[in-house]
Design a protein around this motif. Sequence first.
Motif, PDB file in Angstrom:
ATOM      1  N   HIS A   1      -7.286  -5.845   0.805  1.00  0.00           N
ATOM      2  CA  HIS A   1      -7.261  -4.951  -0.168  1.00  0.00           C
ATOM      3  C   HIS A   1      -5.917  -4.437  -0.867  1.00  0.00           C
ATOM      4  O   HIS A   1      -5.045  -4.699   0.175  1.00  0.00           O
ATOM      5  CB  HIS A   1      -8.021  -3.574   0.062  1.00  0.00           C
ATOM      6  CG  HIS A   1      -7.383  -2.737   0.983  1.00  0.00           C
ATOM      7  ND1 HIS A   1      -6.615  -1.846   0.872  1.00  0.00           N
ATOM      8  CD2 HIS A   1      -7.496  -2.818   2.708  1.00  0.00           C
ATOM      9  CE1 HIS A   1      -6.075  -1.250   1.850  1.00  0.00           C
ATOM     10  NE2 HIS A   1      -6.610  -1.765   2.700  1.00  0.00           N
TER      11      HIS A   1
ATOM     12  N   LEU B   1      -5.880   5.386  -7.749  1.00  0.00           N
ATOM     13  CA  LEU B   1      -5.969   4.190  -7.094  1.00  0.00           C
ATOM     14  C   LEU B   1      -7.084   3.330  -7.627  1.00  0.00           C
ATOM     15  O   LEU B   1      -8.542   3.849  -7.526  1.00  0.00           O
ATOM     16  CB  LEU B   1      -5.938   4.107  -5.692  1.00  0.00           C
ATOM     17  CG  LEU B   1      -4.635   4.762  -4.884  1.00  0.00           C
ATOM     18  CD1 LEU B   1      -4.769   4.801  -3.362  1.00  0.00           C
ATOM     19  CD2 LEU B   1      -3.342   4.190  -5.477  1.00  0.00           C
ATOM     20  N   GLN B   2      -7.185   2.261  -8.184  1.00  0.00           N
ATOM     21  CA  GLN B   2      -8.281   1.267  -8.454  1.00  0.00           C
ATOM     22  C   GLN B   2      -8.252   0.451  -7.406  1.00  0.00           C
ATOM     23  O   GLN B   2      -7.206  -0.594  -7.350  1.00  0.00           O
ATOM     24  CB  GLN B   2      -7.887   0.443  -9.829  1.00  0.00           C
ATOM     25  CG  GLN B   2      -9.359  -0.298  -9.971  1.00  0.00           C
ATOM     26  CD  GLN B   2      -8.976  -1.062 -11.214  1.00  0.00           C
ATOM     27  OE1 GLN B   2      -7.801  -1.638 -11.558  1.00  0.00           O
ATOM     28  NE2 GLN B   2     -10.197  -1.467 -12.136  1.00  0.00           N
ATOM     29  N   ARG B   3      -8.937   0.394  -6.478  1.00  0.00           N
ATOM     30  CA  ARG B   3      -9.196  -0.701  -5.066  1.00  0.00           C
ATOM     31  C   ARG B   3      -9.493  -1.984  -5.645  1.00  0.00           C
ATOM     32  O   ARG B   3     -10.351  -2.232  -6.454  1.00  0.00           O
ATOM     33  CB  ARG B   3     -10.054  -0.159  -4.190  1.00  0.00           C
ATOM     34  CG  ARG B   3      -9.653   1.127  -3.739  1.00  0.00           C
ATOM     35  CD  ARG B   3     -10.726   1.816  -2.672  1.00  0.00           C
ATOM     36  NE  ARG B   3     -11.850   2.182  -3.611  1.00  0.00           N
ATOM     37  CZ  ARG B   3     -12.914   2.682  -2.867  1.00  0.00           C
ATOM     38  NH1 ARG B   3     -13.297   2.622  -1.849  1.00  0.00           N
ATOM     39  NH2 ARG B   3     -13.931   3.031  -3.911  1.00  0.00           N
TER      40      ARG B   3
ATOM     41  N   GLU C   1       0.890  -1.147  -0.121  1.00  0.00           N
ATOM     42  CA  GLU C   1       0.099  -0.154  -0.034  1.00  0.00           C
ATOM     43  C   GLU C   1       0.838   1.222  -0.063  1.00  0.00           C
ATOM     44  O   GLU C   1       0.675   2.153  -0.728  1.00  0.00           O
ATOM     45  CB  GLU C   1      -0.920   0.022   1.290  1.00  0.00           C
ATOM     46  CG  GLU C   1      -1.862   1.071   1.151  1.00  0.00           C
ATOM     47  CD  GLU C   1      -2.921   1.182   2.205  1.00  0.00           C
ATOM     48  OE1 GLU C   1      -3.533   2.128   2.453  1.00  0.00           O
ATOM     49  OE2 GLU C   1      -2.783   0.149   3.120  1.00  0.00           O
TER      50      GLU C   1
ATOM     51  N   GLU D   1      -4.183  -2.224  -4.373  1.00  0.00           N
ATOM     52  CA  GLU D   1      -4.464  -1.065  -5.249  1.00  0.00           C
ATOM     53  C   GLU D   1      -3.747  -1.232  -6.712  1.00  0.00           C
ATOM     54  O   GLU D   1      -2.473  -1.388  -6.543  1.00  0.00           O
ATOM     55  CB  GLU D   1      -4.324   0.068  -4.756  1.00  0.00           C
ATOM     56  CG  GLU D   1      -4.955   0.373  -3.613  1.00  0.00           C
ATOM     57  CD  GLU D   1      -4.431  -0.053  -2.281  1.00  0.00           C
ATOM     58  OE1 GLU D   1      -4.995   0.171  -1.142  1.00  0.00           O
ATOM     59  OE2 GLU D   1      -3.139  -0.359  -2.202  1.00  0.00           O
TER      60      GLU D   1
ATOM     61  N   GLY E   1      -8.258   5.641 -11.737  1.00  0.00           N
ATOM     62  CA  GLY E   1      -8.740   4.863 -10.672  1.00  0.00           C
ATOM     63  C   GLY E   1     -10.176   5.146 -10.227  1.00  0.00           C
ATOM     64  O   GLY E   1     -10.744   6.189 -10.471  1.00  0.00           O
TER      65      GLY E   1
END
Length: 365
Positions: free
Chosen positions: A138, A94-96, A70, A140, A89
């Motif tokens: 998660h 950011l694209q989670r 991260e 990214e 994103g």
Amino acid sequence: MTTRMIVLAVFLIAARSAAPALPGTATAGTDTLHAVPAPDARDHANIERLERVLADDSMEGRGTATPGGERAARFLAGEMQRIGLKRGGDSGFLQRVPMMVPAPAGSASETGRGRGARLMTLPSLADLDTVPLDRRRHAENVVGILPGGDPALSKEVVLVLSHYDHLGVRTPAIPGGDSIYNGADDDASGTVAVLEVARLLRRAGTPRRTIIFANMTGEEVGLLGTNFFIAHPPVPLTQIVAGFEIEMIGRPDSLAGGPGKAWLTGYERSTMGDMLKEYGIAIVPDMRPDQRFFTRSDNYGLARRGIVAHTLSSFNLHSDYHQVTDEVSKIDFDHMTAVIHSAAEAVRHLADGPRPEWHPGGAPR
């Protein structure tokens, strides 16, 4: 101005107007990128700065869905903002990517998908609500966009990508030994290249096609980030006309021709390699087809969906691959700088020139 000079000027203007456009050049009235200047000391210094940050111990090996991963993603997002790219994103740059740790085999809550895997992606962010808190994870992807300016071609997209994740921290650690997989070559070098190509082309003008720059997560654990990107693309996949991945360019490969040279996986499968060769770019075919590098990185997920996608590399099968010894001290920055210049020129032609096509039988099934 004399009469002779006027006549000469008129002749030169007429000759330029009548000359056919060279492959990869824009016609009058369209946007196009300027050639990338030869690299200088500032380019070299910026490449070294980025590489040293990404492969530093503070990134903890950039493991997927870890604090170090991260931290790396947020650094990359900051660099894309500094370059001046458009956010690509769902959360800025950011694209989670929602992930989970699968339930242990035999558990009553086991889903049956991804059994035995250390991580698996979920179909959407909303699906995280169905997963127990202790198993939620998660990560990214980091996505930036350089919009195209040609009215006819700006909806077409060239995707330039790398994977920034690596293997994290070795557990249990060997007493007295290094425990961090810094991944300086694999693939901090390719990730730096994506950023630097974006910076160079941002300065070069407006491309005819749109260029999306993406640093993916989860390659080392099964192309997780790229597969999620494909399922949730910022533009329809049908608009992506070429994929150009950059991976492991930190050291020269003698089979590619030595310092400053790189090879293209699956060169024979499409017209991309020969197109770039015609432009004088220092890229050659993969000299180790027995290693099947074409199928071993993120480009393959795109290629399986019909997108002409290859990987640029100079990996010479060094013994530090996937070892804690893949350190910045072993990076050849002169070589890396030269390859990044070639990569920028390659992407420039992909953005402004003819679109590559599969050769008959070249697309993977």
